[in-house]
Write a protein that holds these residues in place. Structure first.
Motif, PDB file in Angstrom:
ATOM      1  N   GLU A  38     -19.067 -50.466  35.426  1.00 20.69           N
ATOM      2  CA  GLU A  38     -18.909 -49.910  34.083  1.00 20.69           C
ATOM      3  C   GLU A  38     -17.454 -49.860  33.626  1.00 20.69           C
ATOM      4  O   GLU A  38     -17.192 -49.594  32.455  1.00 20.69           O
ATOM      5  N   TYR A  39     -16.509 -50.097  34.526  1.00 24.88           N
ATOM      6  CA  TYR A  39     -15.100 -50.033  34.154  1.00 24.88           C
ATOM      7  C   TYR A  39     -14.292 -50.835  35.171  1.00 24.88           C
ATOM      8  O   TYR A  39     -14.778 -51.157  36.270  1.00 24.88           O
ATOM      9  N   ARG A  40     -13.067 -51.170  34.797  1.00 25.24           N
ATOM     10  CA  ARG A  40     -12.198 -51.887  35.715  1.00 25.24           C
ATOM     11  C   ARG A  40     -11.894 -51.009  36.925  1.00 25.24           C
ATOM     12  O   ARG A  40     -11.480 -49.855  36.774  1.00 25.24           O
ATOM     13  N   GLY A  41     -12.105 -51.544  38.102  1.00 30.27           N
ATOM     14  CA  GLY A  41     -11.923 -50.771  39.329  1.00 30.27           C
ATOM     15  C   GLY A  41     -13.207 -50.170  39.854  1.00 30.27           C
ATOM     16  O   GLY A  41     -13.222 -49.622  40.971  1.00 30.27           O
ATOM     17  N   HIS A  42     -14.307 -50.253  39.106  1.00 29.62           N
ATOM     18  CA  HIS A  42     -15.567 -49.662  39.550  1.00 29.62           C
ATOM     19  C   HIS A  42     -16.081 -50.361  40.803  1.00 29.62           C
ATOM     20  O   HIS A  42     -16.579 -49.712  41.738  1.00 29.62           O
ATOM     21  N   ALA A  43     -15.959 -51.693  40.844  1.00 23.05           N
ATOM     22  CA  ALA A  43     -16.422 -52.428  42.027  1.00 23.05           C
ATOM     23  C   ALA A  43     -15.636 -52.008  43.268  1.00 23.05           C
ATOM     24  O   ALA A  43     -16.194 -51.919  44.371  1.00 23.05           O
ATOM     25  N   ARG A  44     -14.346 -51.732  43.097  1.00 19.56           N
ATOM     26  CA  ARG A  44     -13.544 -51.240  44.221  1.00 19.56           C
ATOM     27  C   ARG A  44     -14.057 -49.885  44.693  1.00 19.56           C
ATOM     28  O   ARG A  44     -14.196 -49.645  45.908  1.00 19.56           O
ATOM     29  N   ASP A  45     -14.368 -48.993  43.754  1.00 22.44           N
ATOM     30  CA  ASP A  45     -14.886 -47.673  44.118  1.00 22.44           C
ATOM     31  C   ASP A  45     -16.215 -47.789  44.851  1.00 22.44           C
ATOM     32  O   ASP A  45     -16.473 -47.059  45.819  1.00 22.44           O
ATOM     33  N   LEU A  46     -17.066 -48.715  44.416  1.00 19.10           N
ATOM     34  CA  LEU A  46     -18.352 -48.909  45.075  1.00 19.10           C
ATOM     35  C   LEU A  46     -18.177 -49.486  46.476  1.00 19.10           C
ATOM     36  O   LEU A  46     -18.883 -49.093  47.415  1.00 19.10           O
ATOM     37  N   THR A  67     -14.413 -59.566  40.601  1.00 20.86           N
ATOM     38  CA  THR A  67     -15.365 -58.604  41.168  1.00 20.86           C
ATOM     39  C   THR A  67     -15.295 -58.607  42.682  1.00 20.86           C
ATOM     40  O   THR A  67     -15.279 -57.551  43.329  1.00 20.86           O
ATOM     41  N   VAL A  68     -15.245 -59.800  43.266  1.00 16.93           N
ATOM     42  CA  VAL A  68     -15.156 -59.921  44.726  1.00 16.93           C
ATOM     43  C   VAL A  68     -13.891 -59.249  45.233  1.00 16.93           C
ATOM     44  O   VAL A  68     -13.914 -58.508  46.228  1.00 16.93           O
ATOM     45  N   ASN A  69     -12.771 -59.473  44.553  1.00 16.53           N
ATOM     46  CA  ASN A  69     -11.509 -58.872  44.978  1.00 16.53           C
ATOM     47  C   ASN A  69     -11.602 -57.352  44.983  1.00 16.53           C
ATOM     48  O   ASN A  69     -11.137 -56.692  45.921  1.00 16.53           O
ATOM     49  N   GLU A  70     -12.195 -56.782  43.949  1.00 20.71           N
ATOM     50  CA  GLU A  70     -12.325 -55.324  43.887  1.00 20.71           C
ATOM     51  C   GLU A  70     -13.197 -54.813  45.029  1.00 20.71           C
ATOM     52  O   GLU A  70     -12.862 -53.805  45.680  1.00 20.71           O
ATOM     53  N   VAL A  71     -14.325 -55.475  45.279  1.00 24.93           N
ATOM     54  CA  VAL A  71     -15.217 -55.041  46.360  1.00 24.93           C
ATOM     55  C   VAL A  71     -14.487 -55.096  47.699  1.00 24.93           C
ATOM     56  O   VAL A  71     -14.565 -54.160  48.515  1.00 24.93           O
ATOM     57  N   VAL A  72     -13.764 -56.184  47.950  1.00 26.96           N
ATOM     58  CA  VAL A  72     -13.024 -56.331  49.208  1.00 26.96           C
ATOM     59  C   VAL A  72     -11.992 -55.223  49.357  1.00 26.96           C
ATOM     60  O   VAL A  72     -11.835 -54.638  50.442  1.00 26.96           O
ATOM     61  N   ASN A  73     -11.268 -54.905  48.290  1.00 26.65           N
ATOM     62  CA  ASN A  73     -10.264 -53.850  48.375  1.00 26.65           C
ATOM     63  C   ASN A  73     -10.900 -52.489  48.614  1.00 26.65           C
ATOM     64  O   ASN A  73     -10.310 -51.626  49.276  1.00 26.65           O
ATOM     65  N   GLY A  74     -12.104 -52.277  48.094  1.00 25.87           N
ATOM     66  CA  GLY A  74     -12.816 -51.043  48.402  1.00 25.87           C
ATOM     67  C   GLY A  74     -13.255 -50.987  49.850  1.00 25.87           C
ATOM     68  O   GLY A  74     -13.070 -49.972  50.537  1.00 25.87           O
ATOM     69  N   LEU A  75     -13.817 -52.091  50.342  1.00 25.25           N
ATOM     70  CA  LEU A  75     -14.273 -52.132  51.733  1.00 25.25           C
ATOM     71  C   LEU A  75     -13.122 -51.909  52.711  1.00 25.25           C
ATOM     72  O   LEU A  75     -13.274 -51.242  53.737  1.00 25.25           O
ATOM     73  N   LEU A  76     -11.951 -52.458  52.399  1.00 21.77           N
ATOM     74  CA  LEU A  76     -10.804 -52.389  53.306  1.00 21.77           C
ATOM     75  C   LEU A  76      -9.818 -51.294  52.904  1.00 21.77           C
ATOM     76  O   LEU A  76      -8.636 -51.358  53.247  1.00 21.77           O
ATOM     77  N   HIS A  77     -10.307 -50.284  52.194  1.00 19.16           N
ATOM     78  CA  HIS A  77      -9.427 -49.199  51.742  1.00 19.16           C
ATOM     79  C   HIS A  77      -8.693 -48.553  52.910  1.00 19.16           C
ATOM     80  O   HIS A  77      -7.516 -48.195  52.797  1.00 19.16           O
ATOM     81  N   ASN A  78      -9.352 -48.408  54.041  1.00 25.72           N
ATOM     82  CA  ASN A  78      -8.729 -47.805  55.219  1.00 25.72           C
ATOM     83  C   ASN A  78      -8.335 -48.845  56.261  1.00 25.72           C
ATOM     84  O   ASN A  78      -8.100 -48.508  57.422  1.00 25.72           O
ATOM     85  N   GLY A  79      -8.253 -50.101  55.847  1.00 29.08           N
ATOM     86  CA  GLY A  79      -7.840 -51.163  56.756  1.00 29.08           C
ATOM     87  C   GLY A  79      -9.002 -51.971  57.284  1.00 29.08           C
ATOM     88  O   GLY A  79     -10.164 -51.578  57.161  1.00 29.08           O
TER      89      GLY A  79
END
Length: 322
Positions: A38-46, A67-79
């Motif tokens: 729904e917003y820029r960065g939402h995929a990262r949050d998910l 979208t893929v980049n945001e998801v990856v950055n969310g998944l690897l938030h803690n490394g």
């Protein structure tokens, strides 16, 4: 298996009906939760939510490279933690889909979904390396948060082109390859630094590389696509190694014609070359400094102006279904 499907409803090459068909196909094989961004960065949050959950085995990104980049950055938030994090699957829905195609997936969303379901049944996956960029300590960019990229980053000329394309997209223009070509020409005409580069590349144990006009960092090959034609900036780049760099020290009219032709005719065996070209392979740590703020992009997303960026190539960072 429980999976989270992250859907970009603005994906340029899928319709609402197509997305519904894909959701039903995936839901027939797993316990699926589908969420539209729904917003820029939402995929990262998910992606971060999935990484912190105890019961999600797979995250499927349906969208383009952003979208893929945001998801990856969310998944690897803690490394990176390949064995502890959910696996990633990608259904291409953007205009270029470099990451999905570099993995060998079909560029059609329906065909790619079928390939992913086959891979899940056959339990086939691979662990890929990723790139990490961050502001350099002791510089004006020190506070810029680190960010992962899946296939490329760039400081200078190519990032300026990406920024121009994004401006047109914000005004309602579609992201077409013709639009990119036009913005390349306009960036060339307007770039004040194309004859005298401002970028210096520094890496441990080596002399600095100075006066770069353009610096492209590749985590895989090809670098991008023009329609169905792959373009190889760094043919040796691979998900199994660290990062490759293509730097150019001059972008005069003859140089642009020469290197542009070399890119258009590039292959897995041969990329750009010449006295103004610098190529580096399998680099784990290096920094780009610029005398003036320059455009910066990662995975085709313009991130503003930077004067110093530190890069790290991280092998075996994430498990991907292929």
């Amino acid at each position: 298996m429980r999976a989270l499907l992250v859907v970009n409803p603005a994906a340029t090459t899928t319709s609402a009906r197509t997305r519904d068909v894909l959701i039903h196909a995936l839901a027939s094989e797993m316990k699926l939760e589908a969420v539209s961004t729904e917003y820029r960065g939402h995929a990262r949050d998910l992606g971060r939510r999935a990484a912190e959950a105890d019961d999600i085995d797979l995250v499927v990104a349906l969208g383009g490279d952003g979208t893929v980049n945001e998801v990856v950055n969310g998944l690897l938030h803690n490394g990176p933690d390949p064995e502890g994090l959910p696996r990633l699957a990608v259904v291409p829905g953007g205009s270029t889909n470099v990451f999905a195609r570099a993995l060998g997936l079909p560029n059609d969303a329906v065909e790619a979904t079928g390939a992913i379901l086959d891979a899940l049944r056959e339990r086939t996956e691979r662990t890929v390396g990723l790139g990490l960029a961050a502001g350099t300590p002791g510089t004006d960019d020190e506070g810029v948060p680190e960010r992962w990229f899946t296939f490329c980053a760039g400081l200078g000329f190519d990032a300026g082109v990406v920024g121009r394309v994004e401006q047109h997209r914000e005004r309602g223009r579609r992201s077409t390859h013709a639009l990119y070509v036009r913005q390349v020409m306009r960036q060339f005409l307007d770039d004040p630094h194309r004859r005298h580069g401002t970028i210096t590349l520094e890496r441990p144990g080596a002399d600095p590389v100075e006066d770069l006009v353009l610096s492209i960092i590749c985590n895989t090959s090809p670098w991008t696509y023009l329609g169905n034609r792959p373009v190889y900036a760094s043919p040796k780049a691979s998900f199994d190694t660290a990062l490759d760099v293509l730097g150019l020290k001059k972008l005069s009219t003859p140089a642009v014609a020469r290197y542009g032709t070399q890119l258009l005719t590039s292959s897995p065996e041969r990329g750009p070359r010449g006295k103004h070209a610098v190529t580096l392979h399998d680099e784990t740590d290096f920094t780009l400094h610029s005398k003036v703020p320059l455009p910066f992009q990662m995975d085709g997303d313009h991130l503003g102006l930077r004067t110093s960026v530190t890069f790290t190539g991280v092998r075996r960072a994430l498990r991907v279904i292929v």
